[in-house]
Design a protein around this motif. Structure first.
Motif, PDB file in Angstrom:
ATOM      1  N   PRO A 172      12.907   3.152  -4.358  1.00  0.00           N
ATOM      2  CA  PRO A 172      12.845   2.799  -2.931  1.00  0.00           C
ATOM      3  C   PRO A 172      12.895   3.986  -1.992  1.00  0.00           C
ATOM      4  CG  PRO A 172      15.003   2.279  -3.842  1.00  0.00           C
ATOM      5  CD  PRO A 172      14.124   2.640  -5.006  1.00  0.00           C
ATOM      6  N   ASP A 173      13.358   5.152  -2.472  1.00  0.00           N
ATOM      7  CA  ASP A 173      13.488   6.313  -1.599  1.00  0.00           C
ATOM      8  C   ASP A 173      12.301   7.264  -1.670  1.00  0.00           C
ATOM      9  OD1 ASP A 173      15.910   5.459  -0.682  1.00  0.00           O
ATOM     10  OD2 ASP A 173      17.075   6.601  -2.147  1.00  0.00           O
ATOM     11  N   LEU A 174      11.244   6.905  -2.363  1.00  0.00           N
ATOM     12  CA  LEU A 174      10.111   7.809  -2.515  1.00  0.00           C
ATOM     13  C   LEU A 174       9.162   7.700  -1.315  1.00  0.00           C
ATOM     14  CD1 LEU A 174       9.194   7.609  -6.310  1.00  0.00           C
ATOM     15  CD2 LEU A 174      10.261   9.488  -5.080  1.00  0.00           C
ATOM     16  N   GLN A 175       9.537   8.320  -0.224  1.00  0.00           N
ATOM     17  CA  GLN A 175       8.701   8.331   0.972  1.00  0.00           C
ATOM     18  C   GLN A 175       7.750   9.524   0.883  1.00  0.00           C
ATOM     19  OE1 GLN A 175       9.019   5.713   3.126  1.00  0.00           O
ATOM     20  NE2 GLN A 175      10.537   4.969   1.675  1.00  0.00           N
ATOM     21  N   LEU A 176       6.785   9.423  -0.019  1.00  0.00           N
ATOM     22  CA  LEU A 176       5.891  10.539  -0.311  1.00  0.00           C
ATOM     23  C   LEU A 176       4.587  10.486   0.481  1.00  0.00           C
ATOM     24  CD1 LEU A 176       6.345  10.613  -4.195  1.00  0.00           C
ATOM     25  CD2 LEU A 176       7.425  12.110  -2.503  1.00  0.00           C
ATOM     26  N   PHE A 177       4.403   9.423   1.264  1.00  0.00           N
ATOM     27  CA  PHE A 177       3.163   9.249   2.017  1.00  0.00           C
ATOM     28  C   PHE A 177       3.488   8.983   3.483  1.00  0.00           C
ATOM     29  CE2 PHE A 177       2.123   8.422  -2.287  1.00  0.00           C
ATOM     30  CZ  PHE A 177       0.788   8.758  -2.464  1.00  0.00           C
ATOM     31  N   ARG A 178       2.762   9.642   4.352  1.00  0.00           N
ATOM     32  CA  ARG A 178       2.874   9.374   5.782  1.00  0.00           C
ATOM     33  C   ARG A 178       1.486   8.986   6.286  1.00  0.00           C
ATOM     34  NH1 ARG A 178       4.292  13.926   7.296  1.00  0.00           N
ATOM     35  NH2 ARG A 178       2.367  14.754   8.174  1.00  0.00           N
ATOM     36  N   VAL A 179       1.379   7.822   6.915  1.00  0.00           N
ATOM     37  CA  VAL A 179       0.106   7.350   7.451  1.00  0.00           C
ATOM     38  C   VAL A 179       0.155   7.447   8.974  1.00  0.00           C
ATOM     39  CG1 VAL A 179      -1.565   5.468   7.543  1.00  0.00           C
ATOM     40  CG2 VAL A 179      -0.116   5.744   5.508  1.00  0.00           C
ATOM     41  N   PRO A 193      -6.129  -7.385  -0.926  1.00  0.00           N
ATOM     42  CA  PRO A 193      -6.217  -6.573   0.295  1.00  0.00           C
ATOM     43  C   PRO A 193      -4.817  -6.155   0.766  1.00  0.00           C
ATOM     44  CG  PRO A 193      -7.643  -8.500   0.451  1.00  0.00           C
ATOM     45  CD  PRO A 193      -6.809  -8.675  -0.787  1.00  0.00           C
ATOM     46  N   PRO A 194      -4.709  -4.935   1.342  1.00  0.00           N
ATOM     47  CA  PRO A 194      -5.805  -4.031   1.726  1.00  0.00           C
ATOM     48  C   PRO A 194      -6.330  -3.155   0.601  1.00  0.00           C
ATOM     49  CG  PRO A 194      -3.720  -3.087   2.383  1.00  0.00           C
ATOM     50  CD  PRO A 194      -3.391  -4.446   1.815  1.00  0.00           C
ATOM     51  N   TRP A 195      -5.872  -3.381  -0.637  1.00  0.00           N
ATOM     52  CA  TRP A 195      -6.375  -2.598  -1.766  1.00  0.00           C
ATOM     53  C   TRP A 195      -7.780  -3.045  -2.150  1.00  0.00           C
ATOM     54  CZ3 TRP A 195      -3.627   1.549  -3.168  1.00  0.00           C
ATOM     55  CH2 TRP A 195      -2.264   1.584  -2.816  1.00  0.00           C
ATOM     56  N   HIS A 196      -8.579  -2.109  -2.653  1.00  0.00           N
ATOM     57  CA  HIS A 196      -9.937  -2.407  -3.113  1.00  0.00           C
ATOM     58  C   HIS A 196     -10.139  -1.772  -4.492  1.00  0.00           C
ATOM     59  CE1 HIS A 196     -10.991  -3.546   1.041  1.00  0.00           C
ATOM     60  NE2 HIS A 196     -10.339  -2.459   1.413  1.00  0.00           N
ATOM     61  N   HIS A 197     -10.820  -2.499  -5.358  1.00  0.00           N
ATOM     62  CA  HIS A 197     -11.181  -1.930  -6.658  1.00  0.00           C
ATOM     63  C   HIS A 197     -12.244  -0.861  -6.456  1.00  0.00           C
ATOM     64  CE1 HIS A 197     -13.394  -1.711 -10.511  1.00  0.00           C
ATOM     65  NE2 HIS A 197     -12.187  -1.862 -11.030  1.00  0.00           N
ATOM     66  N   GLU A 209       2.565   0.086   4.868  1.00  0.00           N
ATOM     67  CA  GLU A 209       3.329  -0.970   4.205  1.00  0.00           C
ATOM     68  C   GLU A 209       2.835  -1.210   2.780  1.00  0.00           C
ATOM     69  OE1 GLU A 209       2.977  -4.283   6.839  1.00  0.00           O
ATOM     70  OE2 GLU A 209       4.624  -3.621   8.152  1.00  0.00           O
ATOM     71  N   ALA A 210       1.520  -1.140   2.580  1.00  0.00           N
ATOM     72  CA  ALA A 210       0.965  -1.347   1.244  1.00  0.00           C
ATOM     73  C   ALA A 210       1.426  -0.247   0.284  1.00  0.00           C
ATOM     74  CB  ALA A 210      -0.560  -1.392   1.316  1.00  0.00           C
ATOM     75  N   ILE A 211       1.415   0.992   0.766  1.00  0.00           N
ATOM     76  CA  ILE A 211       1.845   2.115  -0.069  1.00  0.00           C
ATOM     77  C   ILE A 211       3.333   2.013  -0.379  1.00  0.00           C
ATOM     78  CG2 ILE A 211       2.196   4.616  -0.101  1.00  0.00           C
ATOM     79  CD1 ILE A 211      -0.411   4.852   1.515  1.00  0.00           C
ATOM     80  N   ASP A 212       4.147   1.745   0.642  1.00  0.00           N
ATOM     81  CA  ASP A 212       5.595   1.651   0.437  1.00  0.00           C
ATOM     82  C   ASP A 212       5.940   0.547  -0.560  1.00  0.00           C
ATOM     83  OD1 ASP A 212       5.881   3.687   2.256  1.00  0.00           O
ATOM     84  OD2 ASP A 212       6.484   2.403   3.920  1.00  0.00           O
ATOM     85  N   THR A 266      -8.316   1.798  -4.345  1.00  0.00           N
ATOM     86  CA  THR A 266      -8.174   2.639  -3.158  1.00  0.00           C
ATOM     87  C   THR A 266      -7.854   1.750  -1.963  1.00  0.00           C
ATOM     88  OG1 THR A 266      -9.214   4.392  -1.859  1.00  0.00           O
ATOM     89  CG2 THR A 266     -10.618   2.560  -2.549  1.00  0.00           C
ATOM     90  N   LEU A 267      -7.283   2.352  -0.924  1.00  0.00           N
ATOM     91  CA  LEU A 267      -6.919   1.605   0.270  1.00  0.00           C
ATOM     92  C   LEU A 267      -8.007   1.626   1.331  1.00  0.00           C
ATOM     93  CD1 LEU A 267      -3.149   2.433   0.876  1.00  0.00           C
ATOM     94  CD2 LEU A 267      -4.160   0.158   0.650  1.00  0.00           C
ATOM     95  N   ALA A 268      -8.646   2.780   1.510  1.00  0.00           N
ATOM     96  CA  ALA A 268      -9.643   2.947   2.554  1.00  0.00           C
ATOM     97  C   ALA A 268     -10.532   4.118   2.185  1.00  0.00           C
ATOM     98  CB  ALA A 268      -8.961   3.190   3.909  1.00  0.00           C
TER      99      ALA A 268
END
Length: 270
Positions: A59-66, A111-115, A48-51, A137-139
């Motif tokens: 809105p159509d850039l589904q470039l990441f799958r988690v 959050p969930p983003w971190h510097h 959700e954070a990436i989207d 970064t996220l994680a």
């Protein structure tokens, strides 16, 4: 968030080689994507954070799958100076106003983003931004993220691999082979491969050569995925072993040890 006419992102026919296609026909917006592997229970907030961030571009850039691994991993604490090998940089159009860029910048600070770290830059990007480039970064083991303003032209999503100094030339040849194209811009320490271009957005893949005293660390929870044609012909040409991991997908790695997935072009990005 800005409003614009929706442009449908569709892949071209992949029945012929890139050399036989026009520039427009050869473009596939999902030629390069990133697969992120999260700890149990963490995939949904990361997706959700990436989207939410990518929606600022399109809105159509589904470039990441988690997806999730079966059990949480114990991680060795990486030194703060470690340079992750993979980054995503979003170039936002300044004409939509400074508040748009500042809003996204604030999103990356929550959050969930971190510097992760801050780099000085030669001059200010814009008067309302600091004289520095901030990375988030996220994680652990996932890509760095950064935003930059674009004063003219289209907005850009750019995937970047940071390369060991001595391996840069070999890695460049490796990704030319995978992508079946040459960089549109090339310097001694940086190059850009065009991936897709529409009226609104460009998607790019780039390589950045690090100084001799810096060593990039592979992102062990993120894997770049490339759609490829004629994978049976490609596998013998690769420098490292390439093995099938599922129907239509193979795994190998580049000269720096970055794992990548190769997806047969008749597969689907799910």
């Amino acid at each position: 968030m800005k409003h614009r006419t929706k442009v449908v992102l569709t892949a071209p026919s992949l029945g012929t080689s890139v050399s036989e296609l026009s520039v427009e026909e050869a473009q596939d917006p999902f030629l390069v994507s990133i697969h992120i592997i999260a700890d149990p229970g963490e995939s949904r907030p990361l997706q959700e954070a990436i989207d939410k961030v990518l929606a600022w571009i399109h809105p159509d850039l589904q470039l990441f799958r988690v997806s999730e691994r079966r059990a949480s991993r114990r991680r060795r604490k990486a030194p703060k100076v470690a340079q992750p090998a993979l980054a995503v940089v979003l170039f936002l159009q300044e004409e939509y106003g400074e508040e748009q860029i500042l809003q996204l910048h604030r999103t990356l600070q929550r959050p969930p983003w971190h510097h992760h770290h801050t780099e000085r830059v030669p001059s200010r990007f814009l008067p309302y931004l600091p004289c520095s480039q901030e990375f988030f970064t996220l994680a652990p083991g996932t890509p760095l993220w950064a935003i930059r303003p674009v004063h003219y032209g289209k907005e850009i999503v750019r995937f970047t691999i940071y390369c060991r100094h001595d391996n840069y030339a070999d890695i460049l040849k490796f990704y030319e082979l995978i992508l079946r194209r040459s960089p549109s811009q090339r310097k001694t320490d940086f190059c850009i491969f065009p991936i897709f271009s529409s009226l609104d957005v460009d998607i790019q893949f780039s390589l950045k050569r690090l100084p001799c005293d810096q060593t990039p660390v592979p992102t062990d929870s993120s894997v770049l995925e490339f759609r490829v044609k004629d994978i049976g012909e490609l596998v013998p040409l690769l420098p490292n072993p390439c093995r099938p991991i599922s129907e239509g997908r193979w795994q190998t790695e580049d000269h720096d040890g970055n794992k990548i997935l190769l997806q047969a072009s008749n597969g689907r990005f799910l």
